[in-house]
Design a protein around this motif. Structure first.
Motif, PDB file in Angstrom:
ATOM      1  N   TYR A 491      -7.067  21.158   4.964  1.00  0.00           N
ATOM      2  CA  TYR A 491      -6.592  20.820   6.557  1.00  0.00           C
ATOM      3  C   TYR A 491      -5.997  19.630   6.657  1.00  0.00           C
ATOM      4  O   TYR A 491      -4.581  19.548   7.110  1.00  0.00           O
ATOM      5  N   GLN A 495      -1.944  18.803   7.510  1.00  0.00           N
ATOM      6  CA  GLN A 495      -1.502  18.064   8.622  1.00  0.00           C
ATOM      7  C   GLN A 495      -0.602  16.916   8.117  1.00  0.00           C
ATOM      8  O   GLN A 495       0.541  16.648   8.862  1.00  0.00           O
ATOM      9  N   LEU A 529     -13.280  17.911  11.744  1.00  0.00           N
ATOM     10  CA  LEU A 529     -12.068  18.854  12.016  1.00  0.00           C
ATOM     11  C   LEU A 529     -11.686  18.730  13.694  1.00  0.00           C
ATOM     12  O   LEU A 529     -10.641  18.718  13.959  1.00  0.00           O
ATOM     13  N   ALA A 533      -7.948  17.213  14.770  1.00  0.00           N
ATOM     14  CA  ALA A 533      -6.867  18.238  15.255  1.00  0.00           C
ATOM     15  C   ALA A 533      -6.213  17.400  16.220  1.00  0.00           C
ATOM     16  O   ALA A 533      -6.641  17.067  17.076  1.00  0.00           O
ATOM     17  N   THR A 562     -10.034  24.419  15.125  1.00  0.00           N
ATOM     18  CA  THR A 562      -8.562  23.943  14.700  1.00  0.00           C
ATOM     19  C   THR A 562      -7.770  25.079  15.280  1.00  0.00           C
ATOM     20  O   THR A 562      -6.676  24.819  15.312  1.00  0.00           O
TER      21      THR A 562
END
Length: 595
Positions: A491, A495, A529, A533, A562
């Motif tokens: 993740y 990003q 997370l 986010a 997310t």
């Protein structure tokens, strides 16, 4: 939901359940019919009863949300029933009809976070019922009978229709769209298939028709989708506004004006009723069949309804199938539920012989086919950037029941098949994970996330190299599932490498729960997370639980923070369809959030 014996219903036609193109008929709680005391039996047999107290004191008040095209007709029927004192169990039935786009209702029901303020829903197609199911948290629905239908057609301004030989020249869906779009011959538009049942059913029909032609049908359909995307409207309510105003379709109207649009017959009927001469539309009905909008009557949150509300709603549903109500629907341009229509209705809509407007409707596409088409559309309209993260733990060597292949072998084949649905501009990478694959790390990057059409070192394309990398995946003997650390790392990397203008996401496939006791905890992962986010740079995590040992609830809990979601497949062969569904769902959710 077939016909039931109803309170205050003395009209019977002996027809039983009506045929429907794809009716997942579910009975609305038969027990409700039996739940009322025997004292109401006399009312049921005696028709409308007169009561001394006014309807205002005893009425059952119901609210229906209806697709904007059918809402005026149903509102007229509801107004008449109010005037005529329609009763259920001796109480007047008062139905309020609210117009609302079907896709908006489906998305709100799928979200499941708000209790609906309506008891009945009449979308334009039962495909929205599948979308409204969501991923497990949706508001419960009880589908019932179709109340009307309307075929999906291709409508053209007269000048454009003439160039294609209307009405004498007949085409299949594939031939018609190819002829219309060849060298910009006709400017063709559509409502967004992600928001329009008409657009989605038409695009699915084009795909099925193209498949029958053979050759590289996927490429042809993707090319058609690209053209439609350039001249797309947000929804059915806007697409008619894109047509050339005087029917000529000349360049004086400007390049944004369409000369043809994918449209329901009913929408063309309503348009032509307000137009004259060159402003009217001519309709092509493809020879390989026209899919139907089928308008399924649906109860919402039935368990929360009182017995009186449920019986009154059932009474209103049955009323919609009766002769007077069907006449009102016909006056508004709708066909009967089996797709038949009178000559006058067709002529008013823009149909003309020898166009095959009276042939049997096309076989309704399956849910899987619709999801595949919608996934293709989403990917085609907005290029995807996906980091695919595949579980390589030892349990992936488990043989799939009914197949002489391991979970990993079936997963690889499904991923390679899914790869064919992506365009050269889509970007896809590959990670694998188990436990301590790279030193203390539970994950290892095998292929960078790059354009599929990009030339790779040593020859070939990134697509070809990625397919080879999929094929080379192998379970790690004694490897455990290092899910949590991997999810967080993938993740963060997605990003960091975020590309604006693309659909950025992480797709994780796992057949088990986290087994690395040295990793971050689930609660800590979710907290982190949620903290990192960024709604301005959304990267939904799409987690697919593969096989009976996987925990969908666990991956869904992680993914939801997310903006993504968790999915379950018992057979890895289903992965391709689920990836496309997940991409579509997350992509639409993201766009709705931005609005």
């Amino acid at each position: 939901m077939g016909r039931h014996s109803l309170p205050d219903d003395d009209t019977t036609d002996g027809s039983g359940d009506r045929p429907s193109s794809r009716r997942r008929t579910v009975a609305i709680a038969t027990t409700l019919v039996l739940a009322v005391a025997a004292g109401t039996a006399a009312a049921a047999q005696g028709g409308l009863l007169s009561f001394s107290k006014s309807c205002e004191d005893s009425a059952v008040h119901l609210s229906m949300v209806a697709s904007p095209d059918i809402a005026p007709a149903v509102r007229a029927i509801a107004d008449k029933t109010r005037k005529d004192d329609l009763r259920s169990d001796g109480r007047c039935v008062d139905v309020e009809v609210v117009s609302r786009d079907s896709y908006k209702v489906a998305d709100a029901l799928a979200d499941g976070t708000r209790t609906p303020d309506y008891q009945m829903w009449l979308p334009d197609s039962d495909l929205w019922l599948s979308r409204a199911k969501g991923t497990g948290d949706a508001v419960p629905l009880t589908p019932g009978d179709s109340v009307a239908s309307s075929p999906v057609t291709l409508a053209m301004v007269p000048s454009a229709a003439k160039t294609l030989g209307w009405p004498k020249k007949k085409y299949t869906w594939a031939e018609l769209t190819a002829s219309a779009t060849e060298a910009g011959r006709v400017r063709l538009g559509s409502a967004d298939p992600a928001r329009s049942a008409t657009g989605l059913l038409a695009l699915t029909s084009i795909g099925a028709s193209s498949d029958k032609q053979g050759g590289d049908s996927d490429t042809r359909v993707a090319a058609t989708a690209k053209l439609l995307a350039q001249r797309m409207s947000d929804g059915d309510g806007q697409v008619l506004g894109t047509l050339a105003g005087d029917g000529s379709g000349s360049e004086e109207d400007g390049p944004a004006r369409n000369q043809a649009v994918l449209l329901s017959e009913q929408a063309a009927f309503a348009h032509n009723a307000e137009s004259t001469g060159a402003g009217r539309l001519d309709l092509f009905y493809p020879t390989d069949g026209t899919p139907l909008l089928d308008y399924p009557f649906t109860l919402v949150n039935e368990d929360k309804l009182s017995t009186g509300e449920s019986r009154a709603a059932l009474r209103f549903m049955t009323l919609l199938s009766e002769e007077s109500a069907q006449h009102t629907l016909e006056e508004h341009g709708f066909r009967t539920t089996d797709g038949t229509a009178g000559e006058q209705l067709v002529a008013s809509a823009g149909g003309k012989s020898p166009q095959p407007y009276a042939t049997s409707p096309a076989t309704a596409p399956s849910d899987d086919t619709l999801q595949k088409t919608l996934g293709m559309w989403t990917i085609t309209v907005q290029s995807a950037r996906l980091t695919t993260v595949v579980d390589a733990s030892g349990s992936m060597a488990t043989i799939v029941p009914g197949r002489n292949q391991s979970r990993m072998d079936v997963t690889k084949a499904s991923l390679i098949e899914a790869l064919n649905q992506f365009t050269p501009n889509d970007e896809i990478g590959l990670w694998e994970f188990a436990t301590r694959l790279d030193g203390d790390k539970d994950y290892r990057r095998l292929m960078a996330t790059s354009r599929l059409g990009e030339r790779a070192k040593g020859g070939g394309t990134h697509r070809e190299k990625l397919a080879a990398a999929f094929s080379a995946l192998q379970p790690v003997p004694d490897g455990a599932t290092g899910l949590y650390d991997t999810a967080l790392a993938a993740y963060k990397e997605a990003q960091r490498t975020y590309v604006k203008g693309k659909f950025n996401a992480v797709v994780i496939l796992t057949d088990g729960s986290n087994e690395d006791d040295r990793s971050i905890s689930r609660s800590a992962l979710i907290t982190e997370l949620r903290r990192i986010a960024d709604p301005e740079r959304p990267v939904p995590l799409l987690a697919i639980a593969v096989g009976p040992d996987a925990d969908r609830e666990e991956v869904n809990e992680i993914a939801k923070v997310t903006g993504g979601g968790g999915y379950q497949v018992n057979d890895p062969a289903e992965i391709q369809a689920v990836i496309l569904q997940a991409v579509m769902t997350a992509g639409q959710s993201g766009r709705a959030a931005q609005e």
